[in-house]
Design a protein around this motif. Sequence first.
Motif, PDB file in Angstrom:
ATOM      1  N   ASP A  58     -25.097   7.775 -37.492  1.00 16.79           N
ATOM      2  CA  ASP A  58     -24.053   7.168 -38.313  1.00 16.79           C
ATOM      3  C   ASP A  58     -24.433   7.349 -39.776  1.00 16.79           C
ATOM      4  O   ASP A  58     -25.493   6.926 -40.202  1.00 16.79           O
ATOM      5  CB  ASP A  58     -23.952   5.687 -37.939  1.00 16.79           C
ATOM      6  N   ASN A  59     -23.585   8.009 -40.534  1.00 16.46           N
ATOM      7  CA  ASN A  59     -23.841   8.249 -41.950  1.00 16.46           C
ATOM      8  C   ASN A  59     -22.827   7.495 -42.799  1.00 16.46           C
ATOM      9  O   ASN A  59     -22.248   8.048 -43.722  1.00 16.46           O
ATOM     10  CB  ASN A  59     -23.802   9.757 -42.243  1.00 16.46           C
ATOM     11  N   GLY A  60     -22.568   6.246 -42.457  1.00 15.68           N
ATOM     12  CA  GLY A  60     -21.625   5.447 -43.231  1.00 15.68           C
ATOM     13  C   GLY A  60     -20.223   5.479 -42.691  1.00 15.68           C
ATOM     14  O   GLY A  60     -19.334   4.843 -43.239  1.00 15.68           O
ATOM     15  N   ILE A  61     -19.989   6.224 -41.629  1.00 20.64           N
ATOM     16  CA  ILE A  61     -18.686   6.257 -40.950  1.00 20.64           C
ATOM     17  C   ILE A  61     -18.964   5.965 -39.479  1.00 20.64           C
ATOM     18  O   ILE A  61     -19.820   6.584 -38.866  1.00 20.64           O
ATOM     19  CB  ILE A  61     -17.997   7.629 -41.109  1.00 20.64           C
ATOM     20  N   ASP A  62     -18.209   5.005 -38.930  1.00 21.37           N
ATOM     21  CA  ASP A  62     -18.486   4.572 -37.572  1.00 21.37           C
ATOM     22  C   ASP A  62     -17.854   5.438 -36.490  1.00 21.37           C
ATOM     23  O   ASP A  62     -18.477   5.705 -35.484  1.00 21.37           O
ATOM     24  CB  ASP A  62     -17.999   3.126 -37.374  1.00 21.37           C
ATOM     25  N   TRP A  63     -16.605   5.838 -36.688  1.00 20.09           N
ATOM     26  CA  TRP A  63     -15.855   6.537 -35.639  1.00 20.09           C
ATOM     27  C   TRP A  63     -14.985   7.635 -36.211  1.00 20.09           C
ATOM     28  O   TRP A  63     -14.526   7.541 -37.352  1.00 20.09           O
ATOM     29  CB  TRP A  63     -14.957   5.547 -34.878  1.00 20.09           C
TER      30      TRP A  63
END
Length: 192
Positions: A58-63
Amino acid sequence: MALAQPEPGGVLQTRTGPATGPLRGTLATTACMETLQVGYLHAVAAAAGCSLSQPFPDNGIDWHVSHGAPEHVVDDEVTVKVQLKATYQVPPRPAGDTFGFTLDNEHLVKLARTPVAVHKILVVMLVPRERDQWLSAGHDRLDLRHCCYWTNLAGHPVTGRRRTTVRIPTTRIFDDRALCEIMTRVGSGGTP
């Protein structure tokens, strides 16, 4: 997603009096909020006919939510990145046209970047403070409380030193119809 913080006490509390409900686990409330909002997202995506994928790491975006339809102009399948957040600090059915939600500036910069190849939305779930109020099941339904709202923060300025409060429109309830409308706009070359 909500960041998991240890609950005060941390260990299983022994019951000393009569049980007033089911014995719930000791997982931190914020971790449980994260699980609840993921369940909400899965239900909305299923009803909208969308597929989900989770970036790893996860790089700051969940989905990533993808929607395939031959009517899309830009591609037969379009994708929107989703960042999930949850709070019990805002009451259900917030009064007014918007409610405030505070983000770390570093995270806001990521969500506000423009132009982008893949659009991003922020989805904020309002939940009751007590876990025993989060859902209710019956023979014909499963009610999750309270609600998710969405917004597109593209171009939003950073205004605070470390954190910035953004306004989430109360008219943007995140459900299957809203997700289909978002994907239709993106599929025609527009923004969420």
